[in-house]
Design an enzyme around this catalytic site. Sequence first.
Site, PDB file in Angstrom:
ATOM      1  N   GLU A   1      45.397  50.037  45.290  1.00 26.68           N
ATOM      2  CA  GLU A   1      43.978  50.128  44.929  1.00 26.68           C
ATOM      3  C   GLU A   1      43.600  49.811  43.627  1.00 26.68           C
ATOM      4  O   GLU A   1      42.383  49.147  43.564  1.00 26.68           O
ATOM      5  CB  GLU A   1      43.403  51.424  45.291  1.00 26.68           C
ATOM      6  CG  GLU A   1      43.267  52.488  44.446  1.00 26.68           C
ATOM      7  CD  GLU A   1      44.811  52.896  43.977  1.00 26.68           C
ATOM      8  OE1 GLU A   1      45.418  52.690  44.717  1.00 26.68           O
ATOM      9  OE2 GLU A   1      44.591  53.595  42.956  1.00 26.68           O
TER      10      GLU A   1
ATOM     11  N   LYS B   1      40.977  51.288  34.621  1.00 26.52           N
ATOM     12  CA  LYS B   1      41.176  51.954  36.030  1.00 26.52           C
ATOM     13  C   LYS B   1      40.545  53.269  36.040  1.00 26.52           C
ATOM     14  O   LYS B   1      41.012  54.289  35.482  1.00 26.52           O
ATOM     15  CB  LYS B   1      42.760  51.855  36.690  1.00 26.52           C
ATOM     16  CG  LYS B   1      42.866  52.643  37.879  1.00 26.52           C
ATOM     17  CD  LYS B   1      44.187  52.106  38.314  1.00 26.52           C
ATOM     18  CE  LYS B   1      44.610  53.121  39.618  1.00 26.52           C
ATOM     19  NZ  LYS B   1      45.971  52.966  40.008  1.00 26.52           N
TER      20      LYS B   1
ATOM     21  N   ARG C   1      44.588  47.709  41.468  1.00 30.49           N
ATOM     22  CA  ARG C   1      44.454  46.064  41.225  1.00 30.49           C
ATOM     23  C   ARG C   1      43.122  45.636  41.913  1.00 30.49           C
ATOM     24  O   ARG C   1      42.555  44.692  41.363  1.00 30.49           O
ATOM     25  CB  ARG C   1      45.758  45.518  41.666  1.00 30.49           C
ATOM     26  CG  ARG C   1      46.058  45.478  43.140  1.00 30.49           C
ATOM     27  CD  ARG C   1      47.399  45.304  43.583  1.00 30.49           C
ATOM     28  NE  ARG C   1      48.545  46.180  43.260  1.00 30.49           N
ATOM     29  CZ  ARG C   1      49.643  46.233  43.210  1.00 30.49           C
ATOM     30  NH1 ARG C   1      50.175  45.100  43.796  1.00 30.49           N
ATOM     31  NH2 ARG C   1      50.520  47.236  43.115  1.00 30.49           N
TER      32      ARG C   1
ATOM     33  N   ASP D   1      44.785  59.143  37.755  1.00 32.44           N
ATOM     34  CA  ASP D   1      44.808  57.854  38.104  1.00 32.44           C
ATOM     35  C   ASP D   1      43.378  57.220  37.468  1.00 32.44           C
ATOM     36  O   ASP D   1      43.216  56.288  37.674  1.00 32.44           O
ATOM     37  CB  ASP D   1      44.772  57.729  39.619  1.00 32.44           C
ATOM     38  CG  ASP D   1      45.500  56.605  39.880  1.00 32.44           C
ATOM     39  OD1 ASP D   1      46.419  55.879  39.074  1.00 32.44           O
ATOM     40  OD2 ASP D   1      45.420  55.974  41.176  1.00 32.44           O
TER      41      ASP D   1
ATOM     42  N   LYS E   1      49.792  58.433  50.821  1.00 29.46           N
ATOM     43  CA  LYS E   1      51.015  59.147  50.235  1.00 29.46           C
ATOM     44  C   LYS E   1      51.311  60.307  50.263  1.00 29.46           C
ATOM     45  O   LYS E   1      50.785  61.169  51.288  1.00 29.46           O
ATOM     46  CB  LYS E   1      50.233  59.344  48.458  1.00 29.46           C
ATOM     47  CG  LYS E   1      50.067  58.176  47.709  1.00 29.46           C
ATOM     48  CD  LYS E   1      49.780  58.525  46.164  1.00 29.46           C
ATOM     49  CE  LYS E   1      49.332  57.425  45.415  1.00 29.46           C
ATOM     50  NZ  LYS E   1      50.199  56.299  45.215  1.00 29.46           N
TER      51      LYS E   1
ATOM     52  N   ASP F   1      43.906  59.575  43.794  1.00 30.49           N
ATOM     53  CA  ASP F   1      44.341  58.293  44.564  1.00 30.49           C
ATOM     54  C   ASP F   1      45.179  59.129  45.748  1.00 30.49           C
ATOM     55  O   ASP F   1      46.272  59.537  45.591  1.00 30.49           O
ATOM     56  CB  ASP F   1      45.094  57.411  43.740  1.00 30.49           C
ATOM     57  CG  ASP F   1      45.776  56.277  44.378  1.00 30.49           C
ATOM     58  OD1 ASP F   1      45.545  56.204  45.562  1.00 30.49           O
ATOM     59  OD2 ASP F   1      46.774  55.656  43.832  1.00 30.49           O
TER      60      ASP F   1
ATOM     61  N   ASP G   1      47.147  51.554  49.276  1.00 29.43           N
ATOM     62  CA  ASP G   1      47.655  52.301  48.139  1.00 29.43           C
ATOM     63  C   ASP G   1      47.565  51.381  46.959  1.00 29.43           C
ATOM     64  O   ASP G   1      47.607  52.063  45.704  1.00 29.43           O
ATOM     65  CB  ASP G   1      48.854  52.974  48.201  1.00 29.43           C
ATOM     66  CG  ASP G   1      49.117  54.377  47.279  1.00 29.43           C
ATOM     67  OD1 ASP G   1      48.389  54.457  46.697  1.00 29.43           O
ATOM     68  OD2 ASP G   1      50.450  54.611  47.487  1.00 29.43           O
TER      69      ASP G   1
HETATM   70  N1  BES Z   1      48.412  55.156  41.253  1.00 30.55           N
HETATM   71  C1  BES Z   1      49.378  54.569  41.765  1.00 30.55           C
HETATM   72  C2  BES Z   1      50.434  54.375  40.855  1.00 30.55           C
HETATM   73  C3  BES Z   1      50.958  55.467  39.961  1.00 30.55           C
HETATM   74  C4  BES Z   1      52.333  56.108  40.652  1.00 30.55           C
HETATM   75  C5  BES Z   1      50.404  56.296  39.037  1.00 30.55           C
HETATM   76  C6  BES Z   1      52.919  57.330  40.026  1.00 30.55           C
HETATM   77  C7  BES Z   1      50.916  57.305  38.220  1.00 30.55           C
HETATM   78  C8  BES Z   1      52.149  57.642  38.912  1.00 30.55           C
HETATM   79  C9  BES Z   1      48.952  53.235  42.295  1.00 30.55           C
HETATM   80  O1  BES Z   1      47.617  53.236  42.779  1.00 30.55           O
HETATM   81  C10 BES Z   1      49.833  52.910  43.475  1.00 30.55           C
HETATM   82  O2  BES Z   1      49.737  53.748  44.444  1.00 30.55           O
HETATM   83  N2  BES Z   1      50.687  52.069  43.356  1.00 30.55           N
HETATM   84  C11 BES Z   1      51.453  51.719  44.468  1.00 30.55           C
HETATM   85  C12 BES Z   1      51.588  50.097  44.684  1.00 30.55           C
HETATM   86  C13 BES Z   1      52.347  49.837  46.090  1.00 30.55           C
HETATM   87  C14 BES Z   1      51.618  50.354  47.015  1.00 30.55           C
HETATM   88  C15 BES Z   1      52.315  48.329  45.879  1.00 30.55           C
HETATM   89  C16 BES Z   1      52.857  52.165  44.089  1.00 30.55           C
HETATM   90  O3  BES Z   1      53.183  52.143  42.817  1.00 30.55           O
HETATM   91  O4  BES Z   1      53.736  52.765  44.981  1.00 30.55           O
HETATM   92 ZN    ZN Z   2      46.366  54.250  41.944  1.00 29.45          ZN
HETATM   93 MN    MN Z   3      47.419  53.964  44.835  1.00 26.10          MN
END
Ligand code: BES
Ligand code: ZN
Ligand code: MN
Length: 501
Positions: A353, A269, A355, A292, A281, A274, A351
């Site tokens: 993204e 990834k 996946r 990220d 966010k 992000d 968010d």
């Molecule tokens: N990049 C984030 C996940 C992340 C969180 C990485 C904290 C490092 C530290 C990912 O893209 C994300 O935003 N995931 C969301 C998914 C949700 C919207 C289903 C999350 O974990 O909140």
């Molecule tokens: Zn992310």
């Molecule tokens: Mn995200």
Amino acid sequence: MKTTISLSIPAELETESLVAVVLDHAEPTPTEKDKKPQLKVATTDPAVQSVAADLLASGEVAGKPFETNLLHNPALLKAKRLLLVSGGSAKKFSSYDLRRIAGAAVRALKPRGIRSFAFVAPASIPAEEAVRAIVEGAYVGNFDPDYYRSDRKDQKIDAITIVASGDKTALERAASEAQVIGESQNFTRDLVNEPSNRMTPTILAERAKKMSAEVGLKCEVYGAEKIKELKMGAFWSVAQGSDEPPALIVMRYEPPGAPEKPVLGLVGKGITFDTGGISIKPADGMEKMKYDMAGGATMIGAMRAIALLKPKVKVIGIVCATENMPSGKAQKPGDVQIAMSGKSIEIINTDAEGRLVLADGLYYARQLGCTHLVDAATLTGAVVVALGYNNAGIFANDDDMYNRFHSANAKAGEKMWRMPLDDEYKEHIRSSIADIVNSGGRWGGAITAAMFLKEFAEDTPWIHLDIAGTAWTEEQKPWIAKGPSGIALRSLVEFVKSFAG
Ligand code: BES
Ligand code: ZN
Ligand code: MN
């Protein structure tokens, strides 16, 4: 950092500092209260033992892991200093601990202006394993992230001698392999450390290209046109919102004499920033989302190590790099996207993204002929809730693949924990308008994210590493600076080597 193996007696070494490990040989007691440490230096050299004897007998040293004591002009030794680093219980002491002790030694010595030292390998760990651990750990400790500070001292250890006994040629080979791994891990950390304005998808691709040219990898970089032409609708749905052009980075390692199969696919990834997109966010902590792209950077670093270590197995590294931005062109919740595999995806949360880009990255890897897949991604906050900052999450659709990865992982000394991936979780990613949704909601979020990826790995043996909690060290540790950790690279390289016999 230059690495040298020495078979001489520690006392005979002329060095800025000799480093030796102190271990506690006291047997555990039921209450542990009345336990007196029985500290011994882990060396067979009586001169080193004798120099440390008074200090260890004084009661001033508790022997707790990472405790350091520095002696100047030690009598009986040719070294200018003797640094003692405690390693805790002798019984439990492993190469995992030794790696960290070596990092701690580097971090204790370099701010003192010391540029080279000699580390006495404890005899309780097989010599080659000890050499690898010491060299790898020293590299980890040698990295500092303060690139843009005007007062950056950039203090580094330039040379390390490992004092061990055994077959010198074998030990030298272990040291030079560990050196490749250490350099590659720090190369990855370099990429992850850069902020998003200095590490756009284009810059990440340029760094991959430059590295590939240096180590003899084939590297192709594709832009938006090719991503659309390949019908990577999931990857593009994230990229469409950004003014920064995306990059699909494909690195190939095809050594002469390697069998046609297996072909290993390493998919990373590469979200260089992000924001969350339209599902934006909160401002608090958003600056961290520059890391990220750690999964992608890990794959680029792993490909570097593989190209230099030359195992006889084909490997393809793929990084899907883009920003995730809100804009007038950005995708919106409710949108439906068609992935390269033909599966339709209802976007619940922009968010989620990572996946999306990995769905197309994994499918593309299979199209390119990969028979086994590993992806690495800072995929979910939920994995941090589940495992904290100490273990990365491993997900696997195949037990043989998991077992192989698990052994590689143990050898590499990285902490990861297997998470479930039962079919029952699939109901959380059902959609009423499309094949699947891109967010399974709050509960079991790391698992439902992995379930989403599984839809694109299908029956190809596959491992998913969620490194969201482990790719960034949250606070300064004795053995590693706060900042990018380079997690998973060592396990990946061991894993790839395991296919080469
Ligand atoms: N990049 C984030 C996940 C992340 C969180 C990485 C904290 C490092 C530290 C990912 O893209 C994300 O935003 N995931 C969301 C998914 C949700 C919207 C289903 C999350 O974990 O909140
Ligand atoms: Zn992310
Ligand atoms: Mn995200």
